[in-house]
Scaffold this motif. Structure first.
Motif, PDB file in Angstrom:
ATOM      1  N   ALA A  38       8.986  -5.446 -10.267  1.00 60.14           N
ATOM      2  CA  ALA A  38       7.955  -5.661 -11.170  1.00 60.14           C
ATOM      3  C   ALA A  38       7.487  -4.382 -11.889  1.00 60.14           C
ATOM      4  O   ALA A  38       7.250  -4.211 -12.922  1.00 60.14           O
ATOM      5  CB  ALA A  38       6.827  -6.658 -10.656  1.00 60.14           C
ATOM      6  N   LEU A  39       7.225  -3.498 -11.012  1.00 59.55           N
ATOM      7  CA  LEU A  39       6.753  -1.916 -11.515  1.00 59.55           C
ATOM      8  C   LEU A  39       7.849  -1.324 -12.262  1.00 59.55           C
ATOM      9  O   LEU A  39       7.511  -0.851 -13.537  1.00 59.55           O
ATOM     10  CB  LEU A  39       6.614  -1.080 -10.271  1.00 59.55           C
ATOM     11  N   ASN A  40       9.124  -1.533 -11.978  1.00 62.88           N
ATOM     12  CA  ASN A  40      10.042  -0.972 -12.684  1.00 62.88           C
ATOM     13  C   ASN A  40      10.076  -1.676 -14.129  1.00 62.88           C
ATOM     14  O   ASN A  40      10.223  -0.861 -15.209  1.00 62.88           O
ATOM     15  CB  ASN A  40      11.537  -1.170 -12.073  1.00 62.88           C
ATOM     16  N   ARG A  41      10.036  -2.788 -14.194  1.00 63.83           N
ATOM     17  CA  ARG A  41       9.699  -3.727 -15.437  1.00 63.83           C
ATOM     18  C   ARG A  41       8.567  -3.069 -16.317  1.00 63.83           C
ATOM     19  O   ARG A  41       8.464  -2.992 -17.639  1.00 63.83           O
ATOM     20  CB  ARG A  41       9.665  -5.094 -15.543  1.00 63.83           C
ATOM     21  N   GLY A  66      -3.210  -5.561 -20.163  1.00 59.40           N
ATOM     22  CA  GLY A  66      -2.790  -6.747 -20.910  1.00 59.40           C
ATOM     23  C   GLY A  66      -1.111  -6.716 -20.808  1.00 59.40           C
ATOM     24  O   GLY A  66      -0.937  -7.891 -21.233  1.00 59.40           O
ATOM     25  N   ARG A  67      -0.702  -5.916 -20.309  1.00 60.56           N
ATOM     26  CA  ARG A  67       0.864  -6.139 -20.210  1.00 60.56           C
ATOM     27  C   ARG A  67       1.108  -6.765 -18.927  1.00 60.56           C
ATOM     28  O   ARG A  67       0.722  -6.607 -17.935  1.00 60.56           O
ATOM     29  CB  ARG A  67       1.519  -4.836 -20.025  1.00 60.56           C
ATOM     30  N   LEU A  68       1.858  -7.983 -18.928  1.00 59.14           N
ATOM     31  CA  LEU A  68       2.106  -8.708 -18.075  1.00 59.14           C
ATOM     32  C   LEU A  68       3.794  -8.443 -17.537  1.00 59.14           C
ATOM     33  O   LEU A  68       4.654  -8.504 -18.507  1.00 59.14           O
ATOM     34  CB  LEU A  68       2.145 -10.431 -18.108  1.00 59.14           C
ATOM     35  N   ARG A 108      -2.709  -5.046 -11.517  1.00 58.38           N
ATOM     36  CA  ARG A 108      -3.394  -5.889 -10.751  1.00 58.38           C
ATOM     37  C   ARG A 108      -2.319  -6.934 -10.317  1.00 58.38           C
ATOM     38  O   ARG A 108      -1.529  -7.506 -11.267  1.00 58.38           O
ATOM     39  CB  ARG A 108      -4.544  -6.430 -11.304  1.00 58.38           C
ATOM     40  N   LEU A 109      -2.479  -7.353  -9.087  1.00 64.42           N
ATOM     41  CA  LEU A 109      -1.482  -8.396  -8.697  1.00 64.42           C
ATOM     42  C   LEU A 109      -1.938  -9.908  -9.075  1.00 64.42           C
ATOM     43  O   LEU A 109      -3.037 -10.160  -8.704  1.00 64.42           O
ATOM     44  CB  LEU A 109      -1.273  -8.440  -7.190  1.00 64.42           C
ATOM     45  N   ASN A 118       0.865  -1.256  -0.076  1.00 65.13           N
ATOM     46  CA  ASN A 118      -0.013   0.123  -0.014  1.00 65.13           C
ATOM     47  C   ASN A 118       0.882   1.248  -0.087  1.00 65.13           C
ATOM     48  O   ASN A 118       0.382   2.311  -0.569  1.00 65.13           O
ATOM     49  CB  ASN A 118      -1.015  -0.034   1.255  1.00 65.13           C
ATOM     50  N   CYS A 119       1.951   1.169   0.753  1.00 70.35           N
ATOM     51  CA  CYS A 119       2.798   2.388   0.661  1.00 70.35           C
ATOM     52  C   CYS A 119       3.427   2.601  -0.792  1.00 70.35           C
ATOM     53  O   CYS A 119       3.451   3.672  -1.114  1.00 70.35           O
ATOM     54  CB  CYS A 119       4.068   2.069   1.576  1.00 70.35           C
ATOM     55  N   VAL A 120       3.824   1.359  -1.562  1.00 68.94           N
ATOM     56  CA  VAL A 120       4.133   1.681  -2.816  1.00 68.94           C
ATOM     57  C   VAL A 120       3.283   2.194  -3.697  1.00 68.94           C
ATOM     58  O   VAL A 120       3.434   3.151  -4.408  1.00 68.94           O
ATOM     59  CB  VAL A 120       5.008   0.316  -3.539  1.00 68.94           C
ATOM     60  N   LYS A 121       1.967   1.832  -3.479  1.00 68.49           N
ATOM     61  CA  LYS A 121       0.827   2.237  -4.309  1.00 68.49           C
ATOM     62  C   LYS A 121       0.796   3.655  -3.956  1.00 68.49           C
ATOM     63  O   LYS A 121       0.206   4.557  -4.959  1.00 68.49           O
ATOM     64  CB  LYS A 121      -0.493   1.354  -4.174  1.00 68.49           C
TER      65      LYS A 121
END
Ligand code: KIV
Ligand code: ZN
Length: 524
Positions: free
Chosen positions: A499-502, A476-478, A449-450, A438-441
């Motif tokens: 994952a967010l950096n990617r 649609g991006r995984l 979505r996880l 939640n901090c990151v978000k």
């Protein structure tokens, strides 16, 4: 030169970077694809299917660069049965010392119905496209997709057309993992017997694992005369995956008494490749996976342990060293120096640049302070983490503290560096991982979505490092991120940030829904 049924050598065709990478969420970065291709080339893979060049600019760039860098392997690209795909494929693979075009079309009744082609029209299309590919490249592979559900007479007819048009390899895919060993062998034998010219080309087998029979089906096809096995590291691939390279190669080695065929694979490179593919794809290898699973060489029951101590062959049909697993497992202690670390990593298959080695060394020291024994697996997790979580990323975790326990709500307090600027926040959540996420978000709002959150212990013991893998989906991006740490919450948060950096990179490079392969197998 064709590897015909009368020869004992079996070619290994690895499609981790094409069929394997096609599995949802297994998408690899450009650099990761180059690294895996380099390792496959070093391992002795005969043909590397490096991608599907028309699918995206990214696929095209990766196939071209892999082709340029290839040393020994033939580099192959996939193309549908149309000139545009084939031309694009050739543009990418032509840089290789040994290029190959692989073109295919679905030939079973179900697949013929999609482009709505009659049998004659499809036969004509095969003739035209294989001829076109052969005019560009003298190494052409052709596949009748869903061959195992194609009428035998029609299969013989189209295979003959492809051979006459110049195909040098005919691949017989069991696209939906439908066949079984006896039938797989009979199909290759039938083609060899009935199709004129079949004795002059190489037959390949490409099996999916929907019923868990992919490896057995591939080996049965070899017994009947196929001389190329298509496979992926760890059996990566859509749905239940593909034939696993490590399984067929080790089966051919261990059962050479009844399968007298040889490959040129250096099996001692298997474990390293398996670990790298698992890390970069985010697909954790199940512990009881044949050959490369964590338990594949562990003996738990007293009878087994006793037997192994008296004679290792009682319960082991191959040696851990055969696949590159080091038996002396305790790696290093907290007094080990940089030179010892460098040499240990070299033994494990990693040669790091000085700056990378320095970073790993700092982390190794910190780990050795926290953990009683540092095992090979711990070092491997550290290096993988170092390679995945680059210090130049947009988002970086600087500090994290969590409050958790039976009295909720759980809280997290975080400093996240975004493009070089520190941001401080605290948040609550349903558990410490949720609070940290939640901090990151809150600091980096997004709508991803996880989809997957997976935790595995690297070694035994409560002080073991945890490796965490996180898969996110946005438009649609995984993307998959991973990380390792002795603190599971830290590993989880870093995997999420990875994952967010990617995702940030993916947003810049691809249109929405690009991973949902908007390209269809039958489209132009
Ligand atoms: O499974 C399959 O049929 C394929 C083809 C493209 C060869 O992967
Ligand atoms: Zn396939």
């Amino acid at each position: 030169m064709a590897q015909t049924a009368d020869q004992p050598r079996v070619l290994i065709f690895d499609t981790t970077l094409r069929d394997g990478e096609q599995s949802p969420g297994a998408t690899m970065t450009h650099e990761e694809k180059l690294e895996i291709a380099g390792l496959l080339d070093e391992m002795g893979v005969d043909i590397i299917e490096a991608g599907f060049p028309i699918a995206s600019e990214g696929d095209f760039a990766a196939v071209s660069e892999i082709a340029r860098r290839s040393k020994n392997s033939t580099i192959c690209g996939l193309a549908r049965a149309n000139f545009k795909d084939i031309d694009r494929c050739w543009e990418a693979v032509k840089h290789a010392k040994s290029p190959r075009i692989h073109t295919f079309i679905g030939t079973s009744p179900l697949h013929r119905a999609i482009p709505n082609l009659t049998m004659d029209e499809m036969a004509e299309r095969i003739h035209e496209t294989v001829t076109h590919a052969r005019n560009l490249c003298d190494n052409v592979q052709w596949s009748p997709m869903d061959a195992t559900r194609t009428e035998h007479d029609y299969l013989c007819r189209v295979v003959e057309i492809a051979i006459k048009a110049g195909a040098t390899t005919i691949n017989i895919p069991d696209t939906v993992g439908y066949t079984y060993p006896f039938e797989s062998a009979k199909l290759i034998a039938m083609l060899l017997e009935r199709v004129p010219g079949a004795d002059k080309i190489t037959f390949a087998t490409h099996c999916h694992n929907d019923l868990g029979m992919a490896t057995a089906n591939s080996l049965a096809a070899v017994e009947a005369g196929a001389r190329q096995i298509e496979c992926t590291i760890n059996g990566l691939g859509e749905r239940a995956g593909n034939t696993a390279l490590e399984e067929v190669v080790m089966a051919l080695r261990v059962r050479n008494d009844i399968l007298p065929y040889r490959t040129q694979i250096d099996t001692t490179k298997i474990m390293h490749l398996s670990r790298r593919v698992s890390t970069v794809s985010g697909f954790v290898v199940q512990p009881n996976k044949a050959i490369v699973g964590k338990n594949a060489f562990l003996h738990e029951s007293g009878i087994h342990q006793d037997g192994v101590l008296k004679n290792v062959e009682t319960f082991e049909i191959m040696k851990p060293a055969d696949i590159g697993l080091n038996e002396k497992n305790i790696a290093m202690g907290k007094h080990s120096g940089r030179a010892a670390l460098r040499s240990k990593l070299k033994e494990l298959g990693y040669e790091l640049a000085d700056n990378q080695l320095n970073d790993v060394f700092v982390r190794f020291k910190a780990l050795a302070d926290r953990k009683k024994e540092v095992y090979d697996e711990d070092l491997l997790a550290l290096v993988a983490d170092e390679q995945t979580n680059d210090a130049h990323e947009h988002l970086q975790l600087k500090k994290l503290r969590v409050v958790c326990g039976t009295e909720g709500p759980q809280e997290a307090d975080m400093i996240l560096t975004i493009d070089g600027v520190d941001h401080h926040i605290d948040a609550t959540g349903d558990g410490p991982v949720d609070a940290a996420f939640n901090c990151v978000k809150m600091l980096f709002p997004h709508k991803a979505r996880l989809q997957v959150y997976q935790v595995a212990a690297v070694t035994e013991g409560t002080d073991a490092q945890a490796t965490v893998s996180v898969r996110l989906e946005e438009d649609g991006r995984l993307v998959t991120g991973s990380s390792a740490d002795t603190d599971t919450i830290v590993a989880s948060t870093k995997a999420y940030i990875n994952a967010l950096n990617r995702l940030i990179v993916r947003r810049q490079k691809t249109a929405p829904n690009d991973d949902v392969k908007t390209i269809t197998y039958h489209g132009e």
